[in-house]
Design a protein around this motif. Sequence first.
Motif, mmCIF file in Angstrom:
data_model
loop_
_atom_site.group_PDB
_atom_site.id
_atom_site.type_symbol
_atom_site.label_atom_id
_atom_site.label_comp_id
_atom_site.label_asym_id
_atom_site.label_seq_id
_atom_site.Cartn_x
_atom_site.Cartn_y
_atom_site.Cartn_z
ATOM 1 N N SER A 88 -12.839 -1.033 0.053
ATOM 2 C CA SER A 88 -11.859 -1.889 0.709
ATOM 3 C C SER A 88 -11.477 -3.094 -0.151
ATOM 4 O O SER A 88 -10.322 -3.512 -0.140
ATOM 5 C CB SER A 88 -12.349 -2.350 2.076
ATOM 6 N N ARG A 89 -12.411 -3.632 -0.915
ATOM 7 C CA ARG A 89 -12.085 -4.779 -1.762
ATOM 8 C C ARG A 89 -11.021 -4.439 -2.801
ATOM 9 O O ARG A 89 -10.016 -5.129 -2.894
ATOM 10 C CB ARG A 89 -13.347 -5.341 -2.422
ATOM 11 N N GLY A 94 -7.511 -3.762 -1.328
ATOM 12 C CA GLY A 94 -6.777 -4.947 -0.914
ATOM 13 C C GLY A 94 -5.893 -4.659 0.280
ATOM 14 O O GLY A 94 -6.216 -3.843 1.130
ATOM 15 N N LYS A 95 -4.755 -5.319 0.309
ATOM 16 C CA LYS A 95 -3.765 -5.072 1.356
ATOM 17 C C LYS A 95 -2.782 -4.038 0.835
ATOM 18 O O LYS A 95 -2.551 -3.947 -0.373
ATOM 19 C CB LYS A 95 -3.029 -6.365 1.700
ATOM 20 N N PRO A 96 -2.183 -3.250 1.730
ATOM 21 C CA PRO A 96 -1.208 -2.250 1.266
ATOM 22 C C PRO A 96 -0.145 -2.882 0.367
ATOM 23 O O PRO A 96 0.456 -3.892 0.718
ATOM 24 C CB PRO A 96 -0.589 -1.721 2.562
ATOM 25 N N LYS A 100 -6.336 -4.796 -5.531
ATOM 26 C CA LYS A 100 -7.103 -5.717 -6.373
ATOM 27 C C LYS A 100 -8.067 -4.890 -7.223
ATOM 28 O O LYS A 100 -9.263 -4.848 -6.954
ATOM 29 C CB LYS A 100 -7.857 -6.712 -5.500
#
Length: 137
Positions: free
Chosen positions: A13-14, A17-19, A23
């Motif tokens: 998940s890190r 990142g966001k869609p 990152k």
Amino acid sequence: MNNQLDYSMKKLSRPLGKPGVPKPYQAESWRSETSLSNLKASTDAMQDLYLANGHGLDALLRSQGYATTADQIKDRFTLLLDAWPQSPSMVALLKTKEGYRDLLNVYNGLEYILFALQDDVAPELGIAVGFNATDGD
């Protein structure tokens, strides 16, 4: 196993990142370009732990009459590992939309197994899984 799944999902998940805003340098082992192969090795180990040569959680579920749940988890591990992206690195995959989708599929596969353990296996076997399930009590 629940804790390892949760930790593996955080490793994904890190960097996801966001869609639209990945990152990639948040990925574990990004410099050596082995982040995804390391995660696959962890997932292989979780599958081995689940099966444990016929003595693991899979066998326990089957012996308690929950073969359907056991099959669903076993099949999900198989599907997840068979469809695993070929790249050893998350960084390379995060540079393309297709690669990002491939990593989301890995995340979703791990999440399915985690939810199956919490929502199906735990109640079926009478196990309480909570926020402090690993605090030593």
